[in-house]
Write an enzyme that holds these catalytic residues in place. Structure first.
Site, short mmCIF file in Angstrom:
data_model
loop_
_atom_site.label_atom_id
_atom_site.label_comp_id
_atom_site.label_asym_id
_atom_site.label_seq_id
_atom_site.Cartn_x
_atom_site.Cartn_y
_atom_site.Cartn_z
N ARG A 276 19.49 37.06 45.50
CA ARG A 276 19.06 35.84 45.89
C ARG A 276 20.08 35.07 46.85
NH1 ARG A 276 19.50 31.95 40.46
NH2 ARG A 276 21.74 32.81 40.09
N ARG B 293 27.61 28.52 50.78
CA ARG B 293 28.98 28.74 50.46
C ARG B 293 29.73 29.31 51.59
NH1 ARG B 293 28.17 32.18 45.03
NH2 ARG B 293 27.51 34.15 45.72
N ASP C 269 30.99 42.40 38.76
CA ASP C 269 30.46 42.00 39.80
C ASP C 269 30.81 40.57 40.31
OD1 ASP C 269 28.70 41.96 37.34
OD2 ASP C 269 27.54 40.46 38.82
N ASP D 192 31.18 32.76 41.93
CA ASP D 192 29.72 32.94 41.17
C ASP D 192 30.02 31.79 40.12
OD1 ASP D 192 28.69 34.40 43.00
OD2 ASP D 192 28.52 36.29 41.64
#
Length: 475
Positions: free
Chosen positions: A85, A168, A240, A250
């Site tokens: 996404r 970001r 990841d 993240d």
């Protein structure tokens, strides 16, 4: 401005071109003006940011791509993940010559979305925006947040929420999982090119893959040491989500501890506590082992093993430095580990707020009464007498001047911490269209070590009624 696209042009086999999908009725909620200035983006208008991040319209030079990567998630290997996404829009060259990814999260479906809708919700977008800037202000390496856009688009999670995007930025969003994907998908011949890209663009001072891995180990060790000292729990330390540049990457169900709980778990999808606060150093090592396995055959095995062997020493060395600074201690003594261990045992046994205790510890003097503000935190002050006397004796041996030491301690023990209750209040207000609480909290978190009396209500302990320690991965 005109974006450049080294990742998309030099590593086309590591990404897929994807156009961002517009949100329904988007609205610009926040611009990080200071950071926009640092990156040389002040000339971009608010209308252009809304057009890009809300309506899916391109900025000059933009070539949006979704990156492919794999990862070990809660210990199990997922062979094909990727940006489900988020899109790398391009790279901005700042006035100082550094290059920064512009990475739009919540941009819609990609070839890697699997069963997801490609969207992010306002709740999680606000949490990422605040956390990345809060960690940066604390001196912890992290991605940064540039633009926040909300919308009226319904997004279905545990309940119906509204969609949002966060733009970001970081020097790179390359992850351990990028290397893993090519290592275990029958494309190992791509790894030398990936190493070369990293060396040329991000580690030009390094000579080869062996030095690169050693630097990744060093940065990862120092990053996790900083997390531990700050009482920060990432929550989802899958490979990841591990940055090859040693950045916090993240933000999902993260959390700062309040009362000191060493096995604090912030993710309700982690009932076994794999990613608990006190497990983060071990998980960092495990993740580096997986990266080393993916690099084997392309980097000398002895060099990989030698670098891994340095991880624990580097982490503990930096952590000890950070904790000595938090306690106002200038030099190392052999009994420091005992002093730290006994402090943590007391904090845990008595449920004392970690951040407030360290902040108020700076008020201790080498002589005289114990600070009333510190004693007010301790439910059983008598139980602390032995440790406090040992601490005061330690201060006396160093001979540091009380006022100077307090200033040094205030500079490393934040008054303002992104507690979950604060974030939740901001989210609830924003969902009702009121961004004023967000602005106040964002501003206070920019200067976490300063007194800022105008924001005093944001420096109070987490309320006793708030039981929101564990959060969902849904975002």
């Amino acid at each position: 401005m005109k974006l450049i696209n080294t990742f998309a042009t030099e590593l086309p086999w590591a990404c897929e071109p994807v156009a961002p999908q517009p949100l329904h009725a988007p609205a610009l909620l926040h611009l990080n003006c200071a950071l926009l200035g640092e990156l040389g983006l002040v000339a971009v208008s608010e209308a252009d940011w809304l057009a890009c991040c809300g309506h899916g319209q391109p900025l000059p030079g933009m070539q949006p791509v979704a990156q492919v990567y794999a990862g070990h998630q809660f210990g199990g290997y997922s062979p094909r993940l990727g940006d489900g996404r988020a899109l790398l829009l391009g790279e901005q060259q700042a006035p100082d010559g550094s290059r920064w990814d512009l990475h739009l999260k919540g941009a819609g479906k990609t070839p890697f979305s699997r069963f997801g809708d490609g969207r992010a919700v306002l709740r999680s977008s606000i949490r990422e925006y605040l956390a990345s800037e809060a960690l940066h202000a604390l001196g912890i390496p992290t991605t940064r947040a540039l633009v926040l856009v909300g919308s009226q688009e319904p997004v279905y999670r545990e309940q119906v929420e509204t969609g949002a995007t966060v733009l970001r930025t970081a020097p790179s969003h390359l992850r351990f999982g990028h290397v893993e994907y090519f290592a275990w998908s029958g494309q190992g011949e791509r790894i030398p090119a990936l190493i070369d890209y990293l060396l040329r663009h991000h580690f030009p001072e390094l000579a080869d893959g062996a030095e690169l891995f050693a630097e990744v180990v060093r940065r990862t060790a120092r990053l996790i040491a900083k997390w531990q000292a700050a009482g920060f729990c990432h929550g989802v330390m899958n490979t990841d989500n591990m940055s090859l540049l040693g950045l916090t990457l993240d933000y999902g169900p993260y959390g700062f501890i309040d009362a000191y709980v060493p096995d604090f778990v912030c993710n309700h999808s982690d009932p076994g506590g794999r990613y608990a606060l006190d497990q983060q150093p071990a998980v960092g090592y495990w993740n580096l082992q997986k990266l080393a396995q993916a690099l084997a055959g392309h980097v000398d095995g002895d060099a990989l093993a030698e670098a891994l062997a340095q991880y624990e020493h580097q982490l503990m060395l930096h952590y000890s430095e950070l904790m000595r600074a938090k306690l106002g201690l200038a030099v190392w003594e052999e009994d420091d580990p005992v002093l730290f261990r006994e402090l943590f045992q007391l904090l845990a046994a008595h449920g004392v707020d970690y951040h407030l205790f360290l902040r108020r510890l700076g008020e201790v003097t080498r002589e005289g009464a114990w600070p009333a503000s510190l004693l007010a935190l301790l439910p059983e002050p008598a139980a602390w007498q032995g440790w406090l006397e040992a601490y005061r004796a330690r201060l006396a041996r160093e001979g540091s001047e009380d006022g100077v030491r307090k200033g040094l301690m205030d500079a490393v023990n934040p008054k303002y911490v992104l507690r979950n209750a604060l974030a939740q209040r901001v989210i609830e207000a924003a969902e009702q269209g009121d961004m004023a609480p967000f602005e106040r909290l964002f501003t206070a978190l920019q200067h976490p070590y300063d007194e800022q009396p105008e924001y005093e209500e944001l420096a109070t302990p987490q309320p006793a009624w708030y039981c929101g320690g564990e959060l969902s991965c849904s975002s």
